[in-house]
Design a protein around this motif. Sequence first.
Motif, mmCIF file in Angstrom:
data_model
loop_
_atom_site.group_PDB
_atom_site.id
_atom_site.type_symbol
_atom_site.label_atom_id
_atom_site.label_comp_id
_atom_site.label_asym_id
_atom_site.label_seq_id
_atom_site.Cartn_x
_atom_site.Cartn_y
_atom_site.Cartn_z
ATOM 1 N N ALA A 19 -55.312 82.124 2.924
ATOM 2 C CA ALA A 19 -55.249 81.849 2.098
ATOM 3 C C ALA A 19 -54.549 81.115 2.289
ATOM 4 N N ARG A 20 -55.255 81.615 1.186
ATOM 5 C CA ARG A 20 -54.975 80.956 0.154
ATOM 6 C C ARG A 20 -56.099 81.065 -1.051
ATOM 7 N N ARG A 21 -56.523 81.207 -1.530
ATOM 8 C CA ARG A 21 -56.940 81.277 -2.974
ATOM 9 C C ARG A 21 -57.802 82.722 -2.758
ATOM 10 N N GLY A 22 -58.512 82.565 -3.510
ATOM 11 C CA GLY A 22 -59.723 83.650 -3.948
ATOM 12 C C GLY A 22 -61.434 82.633 -4.505
ATOM 13 N N MET A 422 -60.187 74.463 4.270
ATOM 14 C CA MET A 422 -61.164 74.163 3.635
ATOM 15 C C MET A 422 -62.134 74.001 4.811
ATOM 16 N N GLU A 423 -61.918 74.161 6.033
ATOM 17 C CA GLU A 423 -62.723 74.454 7.402
ATOM 18 C C GLU A 423 -63.498 76.046 6.874
ATOM 19 N N LYS A 424 -62.661 77.255 6.923
ATOM 20 C CA LYS A 424 -62.694 78.297 6.950
ATOM 21 C C LYS A 424 -63.710 78.747 5.176
ATOM 22 N N ALA A 425 -64.585 78.026 4.661
ATOM 23 C CA ALA A 425 -64.859 78.108 3.057
ATOM 24 C C ALA A 425 -66.176 76.829 3.582
ATOM 25 N N LEU A 426 -66.233 76.497 4.063
ATOM 26 C CA LEU A 426 -67.412 75.393 5.187
ATOM 27 C C LEU A 426 -67.971 76.522 6.182
ATOM 28 N N LYS A 427 -67.657 77.364 6.267
ATOM 29 C CA LYS A 427 -67.498 78.540 6.947
ATOM 30 C C LYS A 427 -68.609 79.472 7.177
ATOM 31 N N ILE A 449 -62.945 74.820 -1.381
ATOM 32 C CA ILE A 449 -63.645 73.522 -1.513
ATOM 33 C C ILE A 449 -63.286 72.487 -3.078
ATOM 34 N N VAL A 450 -62.664 73.599 -3.865
ATOM 35 C CA VAL A 450 -62.054 73.161 -4.729
ATOM 36 C C VAL A 450 -60.999 72.294 -5.464
ATOM 37 N N TYR A 451 -60.081 73.010 -4.210
ATOM 38 C CA TYR A 451 -59.463 73.016 -3.905
ATOM 39 C C TYR A 451 -58.654 71.917 -2.479
ATOM 40 N N ASP A 452 -59.531 72.433 -1.957
ATOM 41 C CA ASP A 452 -59.366 71.861 -0.490
ATOM 42 C C ASP A 452 -59.721 70.494 0.015
ATOM 43 N N LYS A 453 -60.676 70.943 -0.263
ATOM 44 C CA LYS A 453 -61.569 69.474 0.349
ATOM 45 C C LYS A 453 -61.373 68.027 -0.864
ATOM 46 N N GLY A 454 -61.320 68.825 -2.100
ATOM 47 C CA GLY A 454 -61.264 67.910 -3.026
ATOM 48 C C GLY A 454 -60.224 67.407 -3.156
ATOM 49 N N ALA A 455 -58.993 67.963 -2.547
ATOM 50 C CA ALA A 455 -57.272 66.911 -2.205
ATOM 51 C C ALA A 455 -57.958 66.324 -0.844
ATOM 52 N N THR A 456 -58.565 66.942 0.305
ATOM 53 C CA THR A 456 -59.662 65.516 1.030
ATOM 54 C C THR A 456 -59.688 64.988 0.586
ATOM 55 N N PHE A 457 -59.946 64.905 -0.180
ATOM 56 C CA PHE A 457 -61.905 63.603 -0.901
ATOM 57 C C PHE A 457 -60.327 62.376 -0.703
ATOM 58 N N LEU A 458 -59.141 62.776 -1.903
ATOM 59 C CA LEU A 458 -58.629 62.766 -2.042
ATOM 60 C C LEU A 458 -57.755 61.853 -0.637
ATOM 61 N N TYR A 517 -71.463 65.111 -4.249
ATOM 62 C CA TYR A 517 -72.686 65.735 -4.601
ATOM 63 C C TYR A 517 -73.383 66.105 -3.258
ATOM 64 N N GLN A 518 -72.681 65.752 -2.669
ATOM 65 C CA GLN A 518 -73.141 66.424 -1.457
ATOM 66 C C GLN A 518 -72.919 67.358 -0.822
ATOM 67 N N PRO A 519 -73.331 68.602 -0.509
ATOM 68 C CA PRO A 519 -72.534 69.554 1.394
ATOM 69 C C PRO A 519 -72.362 68.906 1.510
ATOM 70 N N GLY A 520 -70.721 70.008 2.864
ATOM 71 C CA GLY A 520 -70.343 69.910 3.726
ATOM 72 C C GLY A 520 -69.554 69.472 3.846
ATOM 73 N N LEU A 521 -68.932 68.194 4.885
ATOM 74 C CA LEU A 521 -67.615 67.321 4.795
ATOM 75 C C LEU A 521 -68.479 66.306 5.492
ATOM 76 N N PRO A 522 -68.251 65.110 4.750
ATOM 77 C CA PRO A 522 -68.426 63.679 5.000
ATOM 78 C C PRO A 522 -67.493 63.559 6.229
ATOM 79 N N ALA A 523 -68.408 62.874 7.458
ATOM 80 C CA ALA A 523 -67.108 61.881 8.257
ATOM 81 C C ALA A 523 -66.380 61.442 8.361
ATOM 82 N N ASN A 524 -65.867 60.693 6.408
ATOM 83 C CA ASN A 524 -64.917 59.583 6.861
ATOM 84 C C ASN A 524 -63.564 60.769 6.634
ATOM 85 N N ALA A 525 -63.352 61.780 6.509
ATOM 86 C CA ALA A 525 -62.541 63.029 5.523
ATOM 87 C C ALA A 525 -61.376 62.406 6.672
ATOM 88 N N ALA A 526 -60.416 62.789 5.882
ATOM 89 C CA ALA A 526 -59.221 61.473 6.715
ATOM 90 C C ALA A 526 -58.616 63.649 7.282
#
Length: 670
Positions: A19-22, A422-427, A449-458, A517-526
């Motif tokens: 939880a978080r999001r819907g 983010m991990e839950k959404a990817l799963k 993805i929209v919130y959490d993968k986006g924040a992880t990218f930044l 533009y690609q699915p999944g989580l890139p290897a350099n994720a912080a």
Amino acid sequence: MRPPNRPPSGRNAPRPTGARRGAVLRPASFQRPRSPVLRPSILALPILAYAAACTPAAEQAQPQTAAATPAPTVAPILTGEDARDASSYARPAEARVTHVALDLAADFAARRLSGTATLDVAATRDAKQIVLDTKGLEIRTVTDDRGRALPHALGAADADRGAPLTVQLQGARQIRIAYASAPGAEALQWLSPAQTAGKVHPFLFSQGQAILNRTWIPTQDSPGIRQTWEARIVVPEPLSAVMSGERLTPEGEPAATGTRAFRFRMDKPVAPYLIAIAVGDLTFQPLGPRTGVYAEPATLPAAAAELVDTEKMVETAEGLYGPYRWGRYDMIVLPPAFPYGGMENPTLTFLTPTFIAGDRSLNGLVAHELAHSWSGNLVTNAVWADSWLNEGFTSYFENRIMEALYGPRRAAQEAWLSWADMEKALKELGPDAAGTRLHDDSGADSGGIVYDKGATFLRTLERSVGRARFDAYLTSYFDRHAFQPMTSARFLADLRANLVRGDQALERSLLLDQWVYQPGLPANAARPDATAFAPVDSAVAAFNAGGAAARVPYGGWTTAERLRFLNALPRTLPQPRLAELDRNFKLSDSGNAETLFAWLQLALANRYEPAVPAAERFLLAMGRRKFVAPLFETLMGQGDWGQPIARRLYARARPMYHAVTTSAVDKVVK
């Protein structure tokens, strides 16, 4: 908006904004961008020039707040394949709305807003017509500025997008539409007195994101077509109206017998979904020189106490990424039927009362909506497939505000909650699913993805180039693109031009196109700090090994730590262990909506009968989709035990829920 499913210790948990999001609110169909950097096309340039020439000098000279950059009278538009908005019928490169003037009356008995919308139009010389977005509107007349009738027609209606309204311009550059909203307009929630905190007066509020404002405003309802606006709203006495713009008549002015009129103005171009209204028995309490809160009288004292840090939050945000450009930052705490945690309407954030915990532990919600004043309101995604440019940026910014105000430990814990979502959404979606891309035209709508993968990218960009360098880039980004739409393609081009600057080694290490533009989580994720929840994880391990709940230091934990504990427990627990948890931590009586939700999800999934009264109180007291939809889904998943409970509760609760919430729950409770 706040993510729908996650609740950090201060977060609303998403928007649905988590939880978080819907699900993230956006239209179902998108187009994947194919072209690189986008600029206004040659065809669009005459539109901007024409509009600027036709704008009265007095309007161009509106006073600005201190340190604010003057806003353009007409915001630029983006054209090209990756800026094409599949959710709108508009053709802005031919003719576009630049300003909306509303003159409406609220009829609570009929549940309709009716009156006129006067639209300023910028068009190319050969443009014969303008196409607007509508849904369910009763169009009465369309005239030009001299009162001449203009030919117009409503096209075939689409279940999601509504129907296009095509108006023959005949040379007009201002059109006036007389109309009324439908009683069931999806953006408008009409509440009876019984559904409010005060129980005496009715209430109205709007929720326009993503494409619902076309159900009460006939305009081009696309985030890439920014518009200034003004409004006169007539409401029955003693009710007050507030909107997401400058309040020109805070006390109202006399109108027809038994009514008052309120006037508003937004002189900065905004995305149409950010035009918002609320009408009810409202009082106001200032919190600082430029901050304050509206609420029903019964709610105001608790709301104001929860929001005392707001002025400091604004100052902190300005210290990070530049001046706050919207004048005042006020908030309104709405009745419990509001379907989201928060909505970032300019000058007036809409908030759910479920953030009131009594200890300010959920005020991260305010940090999130405030951050939207830069990411989302100032620089806006041009199409909904790029909503990560709003929510991912805002989730990152929110965490930086929380770190500056409350310290690295709390920020690290909330970053871990985001990582877990983010991990839950990817799963759930599958790491190779199209819906795990940041630029997502698949319709998956995952907040993780929209919130959490986006924040992880930044966060990954920050760690790659250093915080000082990244902060300088973000500050310049908000400055250079203020009051403009943005696409993923344009953002990546800007990033390469102003941060990477030709450094090929850095370019290779950042994996920019892979992130977007690609699915999944890139290897350099912080990854966040792995020690953030170490004591909590130890307590979970001890409890799972048979330890007593009384030995868990639950009472001294933050909300984030309590959520980590509850969500890390085994999903299957025997009744005695559930009773032990409930008894020691008083979980069923929790006044914190986030922890109560986490507990009810666990308890109901294990058919823990003593939790049913708490679930009933919770589901009948608020309509926040992030909580409501998952709880009904959990009950329905419990077969003969849970389904009768779900159907009984939903029959009672559904009339108080917003359409955003019922659209989700109707699919669950069949």
